[in-house]
Write a protein that holds these residues in place. Structure first.
Motif, PDB file in Angstrom:
ATOM      1  N   CYS A 250      -1.566  14.631   1.514  1.00 22.04           N
ATOM      2  CA  CYS A 250      -2.024  13.993   0.272  1.00 22.04           C
ATOM      3  C   CYS A 250      -3.060  14.880  -0.412  1.00 22.04           C
ATOM      4  CB  CYS A 250      -2.629  12.621   0.556  1.00 22.04           C
ATOM      5  SG  CYS A 250      -1.424  11.356   1.029  1.00 22.04           S
TER       6      CYS A 250
ATOM      7  N   VAL B 105      -5.091   6.397  -0.873  1.00 24.00           N
ATOM      8  CA  VAL B 105      -4.266   5.193  -0.782  1.00 24.00           C
ATOM      9  C   VAL B 105      -4.412   4.406  -2.083  1.00 24.00           C
ATOM     10  CG1 VAL B 105      -4.037   2.929   0.344  1.00 24.00           C
ATOM     11  CG2 VAL B 105      -4.360   4.974   1.730  1.00 24.00           C
TER      12      VAL B 105
ATOM     13  N   TYR C 266      -3.411   0.666  -3.402  1.00 23.78           N
ATOM     14  CA  TYR C 266      -3.037  -0.629  -2.832  1.00 23.78           C
ATOM     15  C   TYR C 266      -2.787  -1.575  -3.996  1.00 23.78           C
ATOM     16  CZ  TYR C 266      -4.696  -5.111  -0.579  1.00 23.78           C
ATOM     17  OH  TYR C 266      -4.873  -6.399  -0.141  1.00 23.78           O
TER      18      TYR C 266
ATOM     19  N   MET D 168       4.060   2.135   2.204  1.00 25.51           N
ATOM     20  CA  MET D 168       3.895   1.566   3.542  1.00 25.51           C
ATOM     21  C   MET D 168       4.666   0.243   3.584  1.00 25.51           C
ATOM     22  SD  MET D 168      -0.187   2.257   4.156  1.00 25.51           S
ATOM     23  CE  MET D 168      -1.004   3.519   3.155  1.00 25.51           C
TER      24      MET D 168
ATOM     25  N   ARG E 263      -8.190   1.922  -1.906  1.00 23.22           N
ATOM     26  CA  ARG E 263      -8.387   2.317  -0.493  1.00 23.22           C
ATOM     27  C   ARG E 263      -7.508   1.432   0.388  1.00 23.22           C
ATOM     28  NH1 ARG E 263      -9.823  -3.041   0.496  1.00 23.22           N
ATOM     29  NH2 ARG E 263     -10.811  -3.751  -1.406  1.00 23.22           N
ATOM     30  N   PHE E 264      -7.523   1.701   1.683  1.00 25.05           N
ATOM     31  CA  PHE E 264      -6.842   0.854   2.664  1.00 25.05           C
ATOM     32  C   PHE E 264      -7.427  -0.556   2.622  1.00 25.05           C
ATOM     33  CE2 PHE E 264      -5.820   4.889   4.909  1.00 25.05           C
ATOM     34  CZ  PHE E 264      -4.512   4.632   5.282  1.00 25.05           C
TER      35      PHE E 264
ATOM     36  N   PHE F  58       0.612   5.790   0.268  1.00 26.40           N
ATOM     37  CA  PHE F  58      -0.063   7.089   0.273  1.00 26.40           C
ATOM     38  C   PHE F  58       0.343   7.811  -1.009  1.00 26.40           C
ATOM     39  CE2 PHE F  58       0.539   6.339   4.920  1.00 26.40           C
ATOM     40  CZ  PHE F  58      -0.784   6.465   5.339  1.00 26.40           C
TER      41      PHE F  58
ATOM     42  N   LEU G 100       0.845  -1.199   0.000  1.00 30.69           N
ATOM     43  CA  LEU G 100       0.000   0.000   0.000  1.00 30.69           C
ATOM     44  C   LEU G 100       0.879   1.246   0.000  1.00 30.69           C
ATOM     45  CD1 LEU G 100      -1.732  -2.361   1.406  1.00 30.69           C
ATOM     46  CD2 LEU G 100      -3.105  -0.519   2.339  1.00 30.69           C
TER      47      LEU G 100
ATOM     48  N   THR H 192      -4.866  -2.805   7.206  1.00 32.64           N
ATOM     49  CA  THR H 192      -4.827  -1.493   7.870  1.00 32.64           C
ATOM     50  C   THR H 192      -4.595  -1.614   9.372  1.00 32.64           C
ATOM     51  OG1 THR H 192      -6.360  -0.666   6.223  1.00 32.64           O
ATOM     52  CG2 THR H 192      -6.128   0.657   8.210  1.00 32.64           C
TER      53      THR H 192
END
Length: 434
Positions: free
Chosen positions: A316, A272, A274, A212, A292-293, A203, A201, A298
């Motif tokens: 962001c 995010v 992913y 991440m 998304r997360f 940002f 993932l 998460t």
């Protein structure tokens, strides 16, 4: 000046986001719609009952509450265009627009996008006709096939077929029987990739990509990765099954290339991104993108985030991510174990009283996130969905974190509770972790 934020969602992912946002001295109050019992128990957080699909009403509510930032957890509201709608009222949102969410909401579109921008992925074909799809399967040059509903199917709608007969049956189930409704009007059929699946993932503010730590989700219901697929039965982080060099390749050849490609398509992607990766013998290959997360990734990621989450999200949205140093606890590991209700993933059992929560929550570096929990009689907590709870442990070694999280899951009980006892097993069995 401290700010008010609104988080959209009610699951374990949103519980973890609210939990981390509450740590920020910059955040005064967090509202969560619709929220949950567990989310409401966090200091600074209030669950609110508001129709998130009524955009004018939601926008007016945000203005009345001086909401500085709206953070969208699940994929459905993003695919429905909640960010476009709120942005038109001048409300800042962490999450992509409807056109950006297409990268998850439409697998056929995503595969064409990956091909166009040379993002490494499996060979595939898409079909809107069941007979044509089955004809392709029966003559496919691949030894094994994956059949995917092109639309959103709540983390399901993917069949890894062990035979051509099973693949054809999956087409019938998805297209002819419409098991996932309109999500299955188009199917994507692709070759099976061999290797370890890793979630990467990042940002992004539409230009800069901040990675991440890699994590690994456990999709199948049973130990040893057996049984049907679920929304995720646990996760751990960092995942050692991808090397630092491979991770650097994923950042440049997958995530940065995707963000740049979206920009070239006229899509300013914020939030995010992913990448679901398969680490094959020939290198990392992209299975899919999510907008998304992840859930349950998460929950373990938030345990290891050493920076202010609100600051990152605001950067962001403001286009200043390059100026923010996102820090992670590099000497620690986190493991999360999901406890699901009886019958999951086919059905879910509601109303069963949950015991053992207070005992587990009193332990250091263990956090319990609610996925499907409601308030029952006599102030009890009861099951209210398929995935009920995720219990996460943070420790200096992956083995210890896995052992502690599994023991904590065993201490939480309700009739029919089921959980996996081998979260992170691939890191151990592959001799990556001693």
């Amino acid at each position: 000046m401290s700010k008010n934020v609104l988080v959209i969602g009610s699951g374990g992912r949103e519980h973890a986001l609210c939990w981390k946002l509450a740590d920020s001295p910059l955040v005064k109050q967090i509202f969560c719609a619709p929220g949950s019992v567990g989310i409401s128990s966090i200091v600074k957080v209030e669950s609110v009952d508001i129709n998130i699909k009524d955009y004018p009403v939601l926008a007016e509510w945000c203005k009345q509450k001086n909401i500085d930032l709206v953070i969208v957890g699940p994929e459905d509201p993003l695919a429905d265009g909640i960010v476009d709608a709120l942005s038109s009222y001048g409300i800042k949102c962490f999450g992509p627009t409807k056109s950006g969410a297409e990268i998850e909401a439409n697998k056929d579109w995503a595969k064409k996008f990956m091909a166009k921008y040379q993002i490494p992925t499996a060979r595939y074909q898409s079909f809107t006709d069941a007979e044509a799809a089955k004809n392709f399967i029966n003559n496919a040059p691949f030894p094994a096939l994956v059949v995917k509903a092109s639309g959103l199917a709540a983390g399901k709608g993917v069949v890894v077929a062990s035979s051509k007969e099973e693949a054809c049956a999956a087409v019938d189930e998805i297209m002819t029987d419409a098991k996932y409704g309109s999500a299955g009007q188009t199917v994507v059929i692709e070759e099976v990739l061999e290797g370890d699946e890793v979630s990467v993932l990042a940002f992004t503010d539409g230009e800069t990509v901040s990675l991440m730590p890699p994590s690994q989700d456990h999709k199948r219901i049973g130990d040893g990765d057996t049984g049907p697929n679920t929304g995720g039965m646990g996760a751990y982080c960092p995942c050692p099954l991808i090397t630092p060099e491979q991770l650097a390749d994923v950042k440049e050849q997958v995530l940065q290339r995707a963000v740049d490609g979206l920009k070239a398509e006229g899509i300013h992607y914020v939030g995010v991104l992913y990448a679901g990766m398969m680490v094959t013998k020939s290198g990392p290959m992209t299975l899919e993108f999510n907008c998304r997360f992840g859930d349950p990734e998460t929950q373990v990621l938030m345990l290891l985030l050493d920076s202010d989450l609100y600051t990152i999200m605001r950067a962001c949205v403001d286009g200043t991510l390059k100026q923010v140093q996102v820090k992670w606890e590099t000497e620690m590991c986190a493991v999360g174990v999901v406890i699901a209700s009886k019958g999951y993933p086919v059905t879910s059992t509601k109303g069963c009283v949950i015991s053992g929560l207070s005992q587990v929550q009193s332990q250091p570096n263990i956090v319990v996130f609610h996925s499907g929990v409601a308030r029952g009689a006599n102030d009890s907590l009861v099951t209210a969905g398929g995935r009920v709870i995720l219990v996460a442990a943070k420790r200096s070694s992956l083995r210890t974190a896995a052992s502690v999280a599994t023991s904590a899951a065993a201490a939480i009980d309700f009739p029919g509770a089921q959980y996996r006892k081998d979260i992170a097993h691939r890191a151990f069995s592959n001799s990556v972790i001693a």
